[in-house]
Design an enzyme around this catalytic site. Structure first.
Site, PDB file in Angstrom:
ATOM      1  N   HIS A 180       0.894  -1.404  -0.123  1.00 34.99           N
ATOM      2  CA  HIS A 180      -0.105  -0.056   0.038  1.00 34.99           C
ATOM      3  C   HIS A 180       0.737   1.168   0.129  1.00 34.99           C
ATOM      4  CE1 HIS A 180       0.735   0.129   4.471  1.00 34.99           C
ATOM      5  NE2 HIS A 180       0.454   1.452   4.012  1.00 34.99           N
ATOM      6  N   GLU A 200      19.757   7.167   6.817  1.00 32.05           N
ATOM      7  CA  GLU A 200      19.185   8.284   7.524  1.00 32.05           C
ATOM      8  C   GLU A 200      19.211   8.105   8.839  1.00 32.05           C
ATOM      9  OE1 GLU A 200      18.989  11.555   8.031  1.00 32.05           O
ATOM     10  OE2 GLU A 200      17.620  12.006   6.145  1.00 32.05           O
ATOM     11  N   ASP A 202      18.521  11.627  11.478  1.00 30.07           N
ATOM     12  CA  ASP A 202      17.496  12.710  11.610  1.00 30.07           C
ATOM     13  C   ASP A 202      17.406  13.420  10.377  1.00 30.07           C
ATOM     14  OD1 ASP A 202      16.675  14.996  12.578  1.00 30.07           O
ATOM     15  OD2 ASP A 202      17.997  15.688  14.167  1.00 30.07           O
ATOM     16  N   LYS A 205      18.627  17.017   9.413  1.00 30.71           N
ATOM     17  CA  LYS A 205      20.073  17.518   9.365  1.00 30.71           C
ATOM     18  C   LYS A 205      20.607  16.793   8.417  1.00 30.71           C
ATOM     19  CE  LYS A 205      20.466  17.994  14.419  1.00 30.71           C
ATOM     20  NZ  LYS A 205      21.103  17.467  15.797  1.00 30.71           N
ATOM     21  N   ASP A 208      24.126  13.639  10.692  1.00 31.88           N
ATOM     22  CA  ASP A 208      23.633  13.230  11.853  1.00 31.88           C
ATOM     23  C   ASP A 208      24.905  13.099  12.768  1.00 31.88           C
ATOM     24  OD1 ASP A 208      21.205  13.393  10.685  1.00 31.88           O
ATOM     25  OD2 ASP A 208      21.398  11.359  10.238  1.00 31.88           O
ATOM     26  N   ASP A 242      -0.230  -7.600   1.891  1.00 30.04           N
ATOM     27  CA  ASP A 242       0.397  -6.110   1.847  1.00 30.04           C
ATOM     28  C   ASP A 242       1.838  -6.283   2.035  1.00 30.04           C
ATOM     29  OD1 ASP A 242       0.514  -3.616   1.666  1.00 30.04           O
ATOM     30  OD2 ASP A 242      -0.284  -3.190   3.570  1.00 30.04           O
ATOM     31  N   SER A 339       4.208   2.895   8.021  1.00 29.33           N
ATOM     32  CA  SER A 339       3.879   1.767   6.876  1.00 29.33           C
ATOM     33  C   SER A 339       5.099   1.391   6.016  1.00 29.33           C
ATOM     34  CB  SER A 339       2.822   2.408   5.952  1.00 29.33           C
ATOM     35  OG  SER A 339       1.394   2.588   6.913  1.00 29.33           O
TER      36      SER A 339
END
Length: 389
Positions: A180, A200, A202, A205, A208, A242, A339
């Site tokens: 989805h 990733e 934060d 920024k 990080d 899903d 999700s």
């Protein structure tokens, strides 16, 4: 100046391998030495020895490698502690065999290799545990925790970019996420899925840092192919099957902050029991904000499936065995923006395995309403038959 990421790893190395030798004194003279394989070398700071530094910088340092590093220590070196016997020819012996291997460069990560995209890694090549083993500010993760986490980026009709769903890196070419997050309402409400962001921590920024430790710049990859499970129907409110795969437009170069999660292969999987604590992670809604800038984690108990099925049936939602119910505690739940992200546990060889994909719930954090996750183990045949080199 050496990168703080190296300082962080070396801190672990110092603690586990060289702590007994902290009494060694810094000596100006450069001395000759012999390493554990009886090769000639020079006693110097490990920071000046690319071959041994590269061993420390690996995402996983085996017990055999740790012993080799420990036995390479010397006491007549120069430069910053710790001192090691660095082979003169800048080559380091494989610690498990007698052959020599050329050492990687200081800055090199593990390269994504063509022809290997159809292989799912198993421990210790996936699911590494955090070096720092800390949780900051309650539910904030450590800087190097859950390094397979991905953020999905969408572009709307006006060209605006927005981060929404999550996912997880399962090898150097594929992301596992929820169907989805790829097709259906998300295309109208958020936009077209275009990019995957890795490494990733934060989102507010560019680089990080926590104290003196900083990660490397994030990596963005385009999407070559979106592969939704063939039985998923975006119009079905039960949201069964899903699950989806995203093939990146080029392989990912792995490093300390980008590593794949382990998947429950037949050889490594185990049953999921009611009451067992699993972990969900993401950048979704919190109790105080629509989204969190910092990657979060939350420990949640597995819910009894039959009870969960009866609960959702009161909302005319019919669950199947390939859906897993977790949580059901007030204000403790995955939520909007999570999700597609992973539900995880430490299992075989203490590595992190992804057991579920965040799918849906009855709003967020309602008492007695568990979150529903797609059970990854039930889709391993499809995953393995779908991914390509």
């Amino acid at each position: 100046m050496m990168k703080s990421t190296t300082r962080q790893v070396l801190g672990i190395f110092w603690t586990t391998c060289l702590l007994p030798f902290t009494v060694l004194q810094l000596v100006r003279a450069q001395g000759s030495c012999t390493n554990p394989r009886q090769n000639s070398g020079l006693c110097m700071s490990i920071y000046d020895c690319p071959s041994l530094l590269a061993v420390v910088q690996q995402s996983y340092v085996s017990a055999q490698d740790r012993m080799f590093l420990r036995d390479s220590q010397c006491n007549n070196g120069y430069g910053r502690l710790p001192h090691v016997c660095c082979p003169i020819e800048r080559r380091v012996l494989d610690t498990t065999t007698a052959r020599t291997v050329t050492s990687p460069t200081r800055s090199g990560g593990q390269q994504g290799q063509q022809g290997q995209g159809n292989l799912l890694p198993s421990p210790p090549k996936c699911g590494p545990h955090s070096f720092s083993n800390k949780v900051y500010n309650g539910n904030d993760t450590a800087l190097d925790e859950f390094t397979w986490m991905a953020l999905l980026e969408y572009v709307d009709r006006r060209g605006r970019r927005e981060l929404s769903c999550g996912g997880s890196l399962i090898n150097n070419r594929y992301i596992l996420t929820a169907a989805h997050c790829v097709i259906g309402d998300v295309e109208k409400e958020v936009g077209s899925l275009t990019t995957v962001r890795l490494g990733e921590y934060d989102t507010s920024k560019e680089i990080d840092c926590i104290d003196d430790d900083c990660n490397q710049p994030i990596v963005e990859r385009g999407i070559e192919q979106k592969i939704v499970h063939p039985q998923y129907d975006p119009a079905d409110r039960n949201r069964v099957h899903d699950i989806a795969l995203l093939r990146l437009d080029q392989p990912v170069v792995l490093n300390e902050y980008i590593q794949p999660v382990c998947l429950p292969l037949v050889s490594t999987r185990r049953a999921i029991n009611t009451g067992e604590i699993l972990v969900v992670s993401g950048w979704g809604r919190t109790t105080t904000a629509r989204k969190s800038n910092i990657k979060q984690r939350l420990d949640l108990p597995v819910n009894d499936h039959d009870s969960c099925t009866r609960k959702f049936a009161t909302r005319q939602i019919n669950l199947i065995n390939s859906q897993l119910c977790v949580g059901g505690e007030f204000y403790r739940d995955s939520c909007d923006g999570d999700s597609g992200g992973p539900l995880m546990r430490r299992a075989y060889d203490q590595a992190w395995f992804q057991e579920g994909v965040v799918s849906f719930g009855n709003r967020c954090g309602l008492e007695g309403w568990p979150g529903v996750y797609t059970r990854v183990s039930d889709y391993m045949d499809w995953i393995q038959n779908t991914i390509q080199p």
